[in-house]
Design an enzyme around this catalytic site. Structure first.
Site, PDB file in Angstrom:
ATOM      1  CE  LYS A  78     -30.589   0.001  14.099  1.00 60.25           C
ATOM      2  NZ  LYS A  78     -31.444  -0.647  15.100  1.00 60.25           N
ATOM      3  CG  ASP A  79     -27.284   3.859  12.367  1.00 58.84           C
ATOM      4  OD1 ASP A  79     -28.416   3.766  12.891  1.00 58.84           O
ATOM      5  OD2 ASP A  79     -26.256   3.357  12.867  1.00 58.84           O
ATOM      6  NE  ARG A 124     -37.302  -0.574  14.789  1.00 60.15           N
ATOM      7  CZ  ARG A 124     -36.843  -1.692  15.384  1.00 60.15           C
ATOM      8  NH1 ARG A 124     -37.634  -2.743  15.527  1.00 60.15           N
ATOM      9  NH2 ARG A 124     -35.602  -1.749  15.849  1.00 60.15           N
ATOM     10  NE  ARG A 125     -34.558  -2.156  18.723  1.00 58.00           N
ATOM     11  CZ  ARG A 125     -33.243  -1.952  18.616  1.00 58.00           C
ATOM     12  NH1 ARG A 125     -32.617  -1.130  19.467  1.00 58.00           N
ATOM     13  NH2 ARG A 125     -32.554  -2.549  17.678  1.00 58.00           N
ATOM     14  NE  ARG A 142     -27.864   8.026  21.775  1.00 57.70           N
ATOM     15  CZ  ARG A 142     -26.962   8.794  21.167  1.00 57.70           C
ATOM     16  NH1 ARG A 142     -26.945  10.082  21.404  1.00 57.70           N
ATOM     17  NH2 ARG A 142     -26.077   8.270  20.358  1.00 57.70           N
ATOM     18  NE  ARG A 148     -27.662   1.869  23.429  1.00 56.92           N
ATOM     19  CZ  ARG A 148     -28.608   2.313  22.611  1.00 56.92           C
ATOM     20  NH1 ARG A 148     -29.743   1.654  22.486  1.00 56.92           N
ATOM     21  NH2 ARG A 148     -28.429   3.402  21.905  1.00 56.92           N
ATOM     22  CB  CYS A 235     -33.240   6.391  11.107  1.00 58.50           C
ATOM     23  SG  CYS A 235     -32.478   6.502   9.501  1.00 58.50           S
TER      24      CYS A 235
HETATM   25  N1  PBG Z   1     -27.394   3.360  15.874  1.00 61.45           N
HETATM   26  C1  PBG Z   1     -27.951   2.166  16.423  1.00 61.45           C
HETATM   27  C2  PBG Z   1     -27.607   0.972  15.621  1.00 61.45           C
HETATM   28  N2  PBG Z   1     -27.358   0.994  14.278  1.00 61.45           N
HETATM   29  C3  PBG Z   1     -27.167  -0.308  13.863  1.00 61.45           C
HETATM   30  C4  PBG Z   1     -27.294  -1.149  14.955  1.00 61.45           C
HETATM   31  C5  PBG Z   1     -27.252  -2.613  14.971  1.00 61.45           C
HETATM   32  C6  PBG Z   1     -26.490  -3.236  13.843  1.00 61.45           C
HETATM   33  C7  PBG Z   1     -27.274  -3.325  12.537  1.00 61.45           C
HETATM   34  O1  PBG Z   1     -28.475  -2.986  12.458  1.00 61.45           O
HETATM   35  O2  PBG Z   1     -26.629  -3.766  11.579  1.00 61.45           O
HETATM   36  C8  PBG Z   1     -27.520  -0.353  16.069  1.00 61.45           C
HETATM   37  C9  PBG Z   1     -27.614  -0.804  17.480  1.00 61.45           C
HETATM   38  C10 PBG Z   1     -28.939  -1.468  17.795  1.00 61.45           C
HETATM   39  O3  PBG Z   1     -29.967  -1.169  17.156  1.00 61.45           O
HETATM   40  O4  PBG Z   1     -28.915  -2.321  18.695  1.00 61.45           O
END
Ligand code: PBG
Length: 301
Positions: A78-79, A124-125, A142, A148, A235
């Protein structure tokens, strides 16, 4: 000769990379050495939304691939920007972990009192949770999971929202108060999936690492990311998408939400797993026809 696996230095990233390294050794017999790489996303204090969210965790790892200092890299999918970079290839998308988002803290979401402070760095959240509980205060945060979650014990926050997959990989699933179902909170495209990337020209590595690939994960996240790409969203955009491939049919759902959570365009589609990218593109086109780009446009300025 050892294979050199480049990884961000966070606990989550090294944990994820070690999982891939172990699977690689188990299936290929090759020894894998982890090489820590610091990315811009790890050192900047700016909020992801300000950074555009795309690539800040990725480009330093890719530089090391190009320089030949590492053989392959593991990213959280997702990154990874959806824009193709011909220099690299996704040699494997291992079997996805839980795709959903989780609430960490002493209360379930419905039990949080009005005005409770919920920490998340994800537009998004915030957008989707605001639709469910507009009476809560969403606080941008962050840092890694420890930082967190530590804000709850410190009394700064009443809850934080994180990916279930990240918490589980860190051995902290016991701190999850609630896992949001996709009907409540549609995950980020590719959430829960890892991306094993190497130079496109290293066909030897592409073949070797291919043993780690999970076809059903690949078809699902390909459809999800095709939606994100077709919406021309980064993203950090308030776009959610989730697809499931049961081996015969790929079922895809996607949503674009206004920042305040008051408006949304949500659509679903089903198709062949072998045409995952097209399914995502077609669904995005339908969403744009229903006004998704207007909601997206509101984010851009
Ligand atoms: N840069 C944030 C990020 N990138 C991937 C994950 C979670 C692990 C995943 O999606 O595999 C996270 C942390 C989160 O969203 O809690």
């Amino acid at each position: 000769m050892n294979l050199r696996l480049g990884t961000r230095r966070s606990t989550l990233a090294t944990t994820q990379s070690q999982m891939v390294a172990d699977a690689c050794t188990e299936r290929t017999g090759r020894t894998v050495e982890l090489v820590g790489v610091t990315t811009f996303g790890d050192v900047t204090k700016a909020h992801l939304a300000q950074l555009g969210g795309t690539g800040v965790f990725v480009s330093a790892l890719r530089d090391k691939l190009v320089e030949g200092e590492i053989d392959f890299a593991v990213h959280s999918l997702k990154d990874l920007p959806t824009k193709q970079d011909p220099r690299f290839t996704l040699a494997a998308l291992p079997e996805r972990h839980d795709h959903r988002d989780a609430l960490v803290g002493p209360h379930k979401f419905a039990d949080l009192p009005p005005g409770a402070r919920v920490g998340t760095g994800s537009p998004r959240r915030v957008a989707m949770l605001s639709a469910l509980r507009p009476d809560l205060e969403y606080v941008p945060i962050r840092g890694n999971a420890d930082t967190r979650i530590g804000k709850i014990a410190a009394g700064e926050l009443d809850a934080v929202v994180l990916a279930t997959a990240g918490l589980t990989r860190l051995g902290r699933s016991g701190e999850i108060a609630q896992i949001f179902e996709v009907e409540e909170l549609l995950p980020a495209p590719g959430q829960g999936a890892l991306a094993v990337e190497c130079l496109a020209g290293r066909t030897d590595l592409v073949e070797l690492l291919g043993v780690l690939d999970d076809p059903r994960t690949r078809s699902a996240v390909t459809a999800e990311r095709a939606v994100l790409s077709a919406l021309e969203a980064g993203c950090a955009a308030p776009v959610g998408a989730f697809a499931a491939d049961d081996g015969h049919t790929l079922n895809l759902t996607a949503v674009v939400v206004s920042v305040d959570g008051r408006e949304a365009v949500r659509k679903s589609a089903a198709g062949s797993p072998s045409e995952a990218a097209q399914l995502g593109r077609l669904l995005a086109a339908e969403m744009i026809a229903e006004g998704a780009d207007r909601l997206m446009g509101e984010q851009s300025h």
